[in-house]
Write an enzyme that holds these catalytic residues in place. Structure first.
Site, PDB file in Angstrom:
ATOM      1  N   ASP A 274      86.931  62.934  98.715  1.00  0.00           N
ATOM      2  CA  ASP A 274      86.006  62.546  99.785  1.00  0.00           C
ATOM      3  C   ASP A 274      85.319  63.752 100.418  1.00  0.00           C
ATOM      4  O   ASP A 274      85.690  64.894 100.162  1.00  0.00           O
ATOM      5  CB  ASP A 274      86.740  61.727 100.863  1.00  0.00           C
ATOM      6  CG  ASP A 274      88.036  62.399 101.339  1.00  0.00           C
ATOM      7  OD1 ASP A 274      88.275  63.565 100.977  1.00  0.00           O
ATOM      8  OD2 ASP A 274      88.792  61.759 102.081  1.00  0.00           O
TER       9      ASP A 274
ATOM     10  N   ASN B 205      96.799  56.193 110.191  1.00  0.00           N
ATOM     11  CA  ASN B 205      96.596  54.733 110.146  1.00  0.00           C
ATOM     12  C   ASN B 205      96.734  54.169 108.728  1.00  0.00           C
ATOM     13  O   ASN B 205      96.357  53.036 108.463  1.00  0.00           O
ATOM     14  CB  ASN B 205      95.222  54.372 110.733  1.00  0.00           C
ATOM     15  CG  ASN B 205      94.065  54.934 109.902  1.00  0.00           C
ATOM     16  OD1 ASN B 205      94.272  55.591 108.889  1.00  0.00           O
ATOM     17  ND2 ASN B 205      92.847  54.677 110.329  1.00  0.00           N
TER      18      ASN B 205
ATOM     19  N   HIS C  60      95.204  55.364 106.030  1.00  0.00           N
ATOM     20  CA  HIS C  60      94.042  55.484 105.144  1.00  0.00           C
ATOM     21  C   HIS C  60      94.335  56.430 103.988  1.00  0.00           C
ATOM     22  O   HIS C  60      95.198  57.310 104.062  1.00  0.00           O
ATOM     23  CB  HIS C  60      92.755  55.849 105.906  1.00  0.00           C
ATOM     24  CG  HIS C  60      92.649  57.259 106.382  1.00  0.00           C
ATOM     25  ND1 HIS C  60      92.152  57.586 107.624  1.00  0.00           N
ATOM     26  CD2 HIS C  60      92.948  58.439 105.799  1.00  0.00           C
ATOM     27  CE1 HIS C  60      92.150  58.895 107.761  1.00  0.00           C
ATOM     28  NE2 HIS C  60      92.636  59.443 106.671  1.00  0.00           N
TER      29      HIS C  60
ATOM     30  N   GLU D 265      89.418  53.317 105.084  1.00  0.00           N
ATOM     31  CA  GLU D 265      89.986  52.939 106.369  1.00  0.00           C
ATOM     32  C   GLU D 265      90.473  51.487 106.327  1.00  0.00           C
ATOM     33  O   GLU D 265      90.028  50.710 105.481  1.00  0.00           O
ATOM     34  CB  GLU D 265      88.908  53.084 107.455  1.00  0.00           C
ATOM     35  CG  GLU D 265      88.388  54.510 107.638  1.00  0.00           C
ATOM     36  CD  GLU D 265      89.292  55.352 108.531  1.00  0.00           C
ATOM     37  OE1 GLU D 265      90.522  55.234 108.441  1.00  0.00           O
ATOM     38  OE2 GLU D 265      88.747  56.142 109.316  1.00  0.00           O
TER      39      GLU D 265
HETATM   40  C1  GLP Z   1      91.751  63.127 106.100  1.00  0.00           C
HETATM   41  C2  GLP Z   1      91.425  62.984 104.618  1.00  0.00           C
HETATM   42  C3  GLP Z   1      92.530  62.292 103.868  1.00  0.00           C
HETATM   43  C4  GLP Z   1      93.865  62.918 104.237  1.00  0.00           C
HETATM   44  C5  GLP Z   1      94.120  62.703 105.701  1.00  0.00           C
HETATM   45  C6  GLP Z   1      95.461  63.213 106.162  1.00  0.00           C
HETATM   46  O1  GLP Z   1      91.360  62.036 106.852  1.00  0.00           O
HETATM   47  N1  GLP Z   1      90.223  62.273 104.390  1.00  0.00           N
HETATM   48  O2  GLP Z   1      92.290  62.393 102.475  1.00  0.00           O
HETATM   49  O3  GLP Z   1      94.870  62.312 103.484  1.00  0.00           O
HETATM   50  O4  GLP Z   1      93.091  63.405 106.390  1.00  0.00           O
HETATM   51  O5  GLP Z   1      95.389  64.535 106.546  1.00  0.00           O
HETATM   52  P1  GLP Z   1      96.631  65.458 106.885  1.00  0.00           P
HETATM   53  O6  GLP Z   1      97.238  65.816 105.575  1.00  0.00           O
HETATM   54  O7  GLP Z   1      96.046  66.632 107.586  1.00  0.00           O
HETATM   55  O8  GLP Z   1      97.529  64.673 107.750  1.00  0.00           O
END
Ligand code: GLP
Length: 249
Positions: A76, A145, A147, A152
């Site tokens: 993404d 959440n 995702h 989402e």
């Molecule tokens: C972002 C990314 C996700 C990732 C999430 C969790 O929103 N788009 O791909 O999994 O963050 O991030 P973290 O690993 O910092 O908790």
């Protein structure tokens, strides 16, 4: 480390801490690269995979892993954002991994957050994944959440790569990387659950107590589109690598 086979399709590796989690996931990627030196790796951003990328870079430096034939596709990217913006996922990947290994940068793909026509970019991104022959191993983090990428919570989660609105909760959680919440882009281009499901193997990384609720839902096994990660229960080959902190007591 404890390995539990939950269901036929899902293996859970419970690690003592974040360092062990990073070692375990780097090892799986290393095995994949040794098995197929021209693998297509699906990569993720966020803080969770940083340790994995650090170890992969070290293993590359010592000559254990060769990235010269590897192709990567990222999950993404914020929209709109310039690839040179330090908050962009392209910038993150260059910093955390690509600049530290012997990968051909032209074979690293991140959705273009500066595309004038984002819908066209989404279609072309999905076509590229297919042209590459699909993803051998997809690394995923998980949002608080539930995702995955930027898929989402939603009633319908059947999309391929698409432009999406970020939820207020994701904007709030991700604002820790920005000057203020107002600076967080409100949209993103993300592989959809349908794109992610085409990967031959999925590795989900989860660390820390903020992820307990979402990970518990995944392990319970019910499919619930208000926690997108639960859909992974339908994929034939998933490994969850988590640390103790993220499991309920
Ligand atoms: C972002 C990314 C996700 C990732 C999430 C969790 O929103 N788009 O791909 O999994 O963050 O991030 P973290 O690993 O910092 O908790």
């Amino acid at each position: 480390m404890k390995v539990k086979i939950c269901k036929k399709n899902m293996k859970v590796i419970v690690c003592e801490d974040y360092e062990e989690l990073s070692r375990q996931s780097a090892e799986l990627i290393e095995k994949q690269i040794h098995l197929r030196p021209n693998s297509v790796l699906g990569l993720a951003t966020g803080s969770t995979p940083i340790g994995t990328y650090r170890i992969l870079a070290e293993r590359n430096k010592t000559g254990v892993i060769d990235f010269s034939e590897i192709t990567t596709v990222n999950l993404d990217e914020y929209y709109p954002i310039s690839p040179t913006d330090p908050q962009s996922y392209r910038y993150f990947m260059n910093e955390q991994l690509f600049s530290k290994v012997n990968i051909d940068i032209d074979r690293t793909f991140v959705p273009d957050g500066s595309a004038v026509d984002p819908i066209k970019e989404c279609i072309e991104y999905e076509e590229r994944i297919d042209r590459l022959g699909g993803i051998d191993i997809q690394i995923l983090g998980i949002g608080v959440n539930g995702h995955i990428g930027f898929n989402e919570p939603d009633l319908s989660l059947n999309a391929y790569t698409h432009l999406t609105d970020l939820t207020p909760s994701t904007i709030a959680v991700n604002s820790r990387f920005f000057k203020s919440e107002d600076d967080v882009p409100k949209k993103a281009i993300t592989m959809g659950m349908a794109s992610i499901f085409k990967a031959r193997q999925i590795i989900l990384l989860a660390s820390g107590s903020s992820k307990t609720k979402a990970v518990t839902k995944v392990l319970e096994g019910d499919i619930d589109t208000s926690c997108p990660a639960t859909l992974l229960n339908l994929h034939p080959n998933v490994i969850i690598i988590c640390d103790r902190d993220c499991l309920p007591n």
